[in-house]
Enzyme design. Sequence first.
Site, short mmCIF file in Angstrom:
data_model
loop_
_atom_site.label_atom_id
_atom_site.label_comp_id
_atom_site.label_asym_id
_atom_site.label_seq_id
_atom_site.Cartn_x
_atom_site.Cartn_y
_atom_site.Cartn_z
N TYR A 215 -9.86 -4.98 -0.88
CA TYR A 215 -10.04 -3.72 -1.63
C TYR A 215 -11.51 -3.31 -1.69
O TYR A 215 -11.81 -2.11 -1.75
CB TYR A 215 -9.39 -3.82 -3.01
CG TYR A 215 -7.88 -3.83 -2.87
CD1 TYR A 215 -7.20 -2.65 -2.58
CD2 TYR A 215 -7.16 -5.02 -2.93
CE1 TYR A 215 -5.82 -2.66 -2.38
CE2 TYR A 215 -5.79 -5.04 -2.74
CZ TYR A 215 -5.12 -3.85 -2.47
OH TYR A 215 -3.77 -3.85 -2.26
N GLN B 114 0.58 8.95 -3.44
CA GLN B 114 0.71 7.50 -3.32
C GLN B 114 -0.62 6.91 -2.87
O GLN B 114 -0.77 5.70 -2.79
CB GLN B 114 1.78 7.16 -2.28
CG GLN B 114 3.16 7.66 -2.67
CD GLN B 114 4.12 7.61 -1.48
OE1 GLN B 114 4.66 6.57 -1.16
NE2 GLN B 114 4.33 8.74 -0.83
N ASN B 115 -1.57 7.79 -2.56
CA ASN B 115 -2.84 7.32 -2.02
C ASN B 115 -3.76 6.82 -3.13
O ASN B 115 -3.79 7.37 -4.23
CB ASN B 115 -3.53 8.43 -1.24
CG ASN B 115 -2.70 8.87 -0.06
OD1 ASN B 115 -1.77 8.17 0.32
ND2 ASN B 115 -3.01 10.02 0.51
N ASP C 129 -7.05 6.57 -2.48
CA ASP C 129 -8.39 7.13 -2.25
C ASP C 129 -8.62 8.30 -3.22
O ASP C 129 -7.73 8.67 -4.00
CB ASP C 129 -8.54 7.57 -0.77
CG ASP C 129 -7.59 8.71 -0.40
OD1 ASP C 129 -7.55 9.73 -1.11
OD2 ASP C 129 -6.86 8.58 0.61
N HIS D 224 0.13 4.87 -7.20
CA HIS D 224 -0.14 3.48 -6.82
C HIS D 224 -1.54 3.02 -7.20
O HIS D 224 -2.04 2.05 -6.65
CB HIS D 224 0.10 3.30 -5.32
CG HIS D 224 1.54 3.47 -4.93
ND1 HIS D 224 1.96 3.77 -3.66
CD2 HIS D 224 2.67 3.36 -5.68
CE1 HIS D 224 3.29 3.85 -3.64
NE2 HIS D 224 3.74 3.62 -4.85
N SER E 75 6.03 8.28 4.85
CA SER E 75 7.21 7.86 5.61
C SER E 75 8.44 7.77 4.69
O SER E 75 9.53 7.51 5.17
CB SER E 75 6.95 6.51 6.27
OG SER E 75 6.71 5.53 5.28
#
Length: 231
Positions: free
Chosen positions: A55, A88-89, A91, A106, A174
């Site tokens: 990370y 869901q990123n 960043d 997330h 996806s």
Amino acid sequence: MKKKRLVVLSGAGMSAESGISTFRDMGGLWEKYSIEEVATPEAFQNNPELVLEFYNQRRSQLESVEPNEGHKIIARLQQNFDVQIITQNVDNLHERAGSKNILHLHGELTKVRSTKHPNLIYDIGTKPIKIGDNCDKGAQLRPHIVWFGESVPAIDQAVPIVNSADIFVVIGTSLNVYPAAGLIMYAKHEIPKFLIDPNNVEVPYGLDFNVIKKGAGEGALELEKKINQYI
Ligand code: OAD
């Protein structure tokens, strides 16, 4: 007049054109690292140095990447729509492009939290964390990331957001990972739904989306034109 509510569910493909690897495409992150090694609570127990390093690298990468056209167009849509992003990123590229309402399902790379006191969350930007970096109560810090096998607390907030959408847009995911993928079934039946992805995505529940088979940048531009009629 009240702006229409446009809800975006984004995934790793949103940031691909910024140079951040997706997870499941060829050459994606999960080809280089195994989930079991770096993205589970057990991994952190067994080899915390490796997990922190994984990370730390992701965090440091944020310094060398920029929001892409897709992020910028989504931010621009705020002029005409009440935009709410569920990403869901982990960043911070939606933020850096100027989007305001962002729910990170997330977690976030730029935050860390206490391993013992989950409410002790700290902004650390792009700095690394090491073993021995502790919270104010003396417990080790960990990434503020949802690992596999952990619950996704933000999902409870995300469900009513999707349900409140007047327009629903899915970009660059996806739809493989639950509960995030399951959010699509909370979009109201009658609203326009768009899916932007350069590859074929199997949509669960057989839901009907207008598919824009393009990358995030070009796809968002096409979306912007298509939703003009709803302003
Ligand atoms: P995936 O890697 O599973 O899917 C990425 C999607 O982006 C695929 O459908 C690609 O076709 C698409 N894609 C690739 N290039 C693109 C581009 N230029 N523009 C738009 N789309 C593009 O990533 P996610 O669905 O986000 O979780 O994965 C979900 C979760 O799995 C992640 O949040 C992460 C991962 O394990 C955690 O870390 C908890």
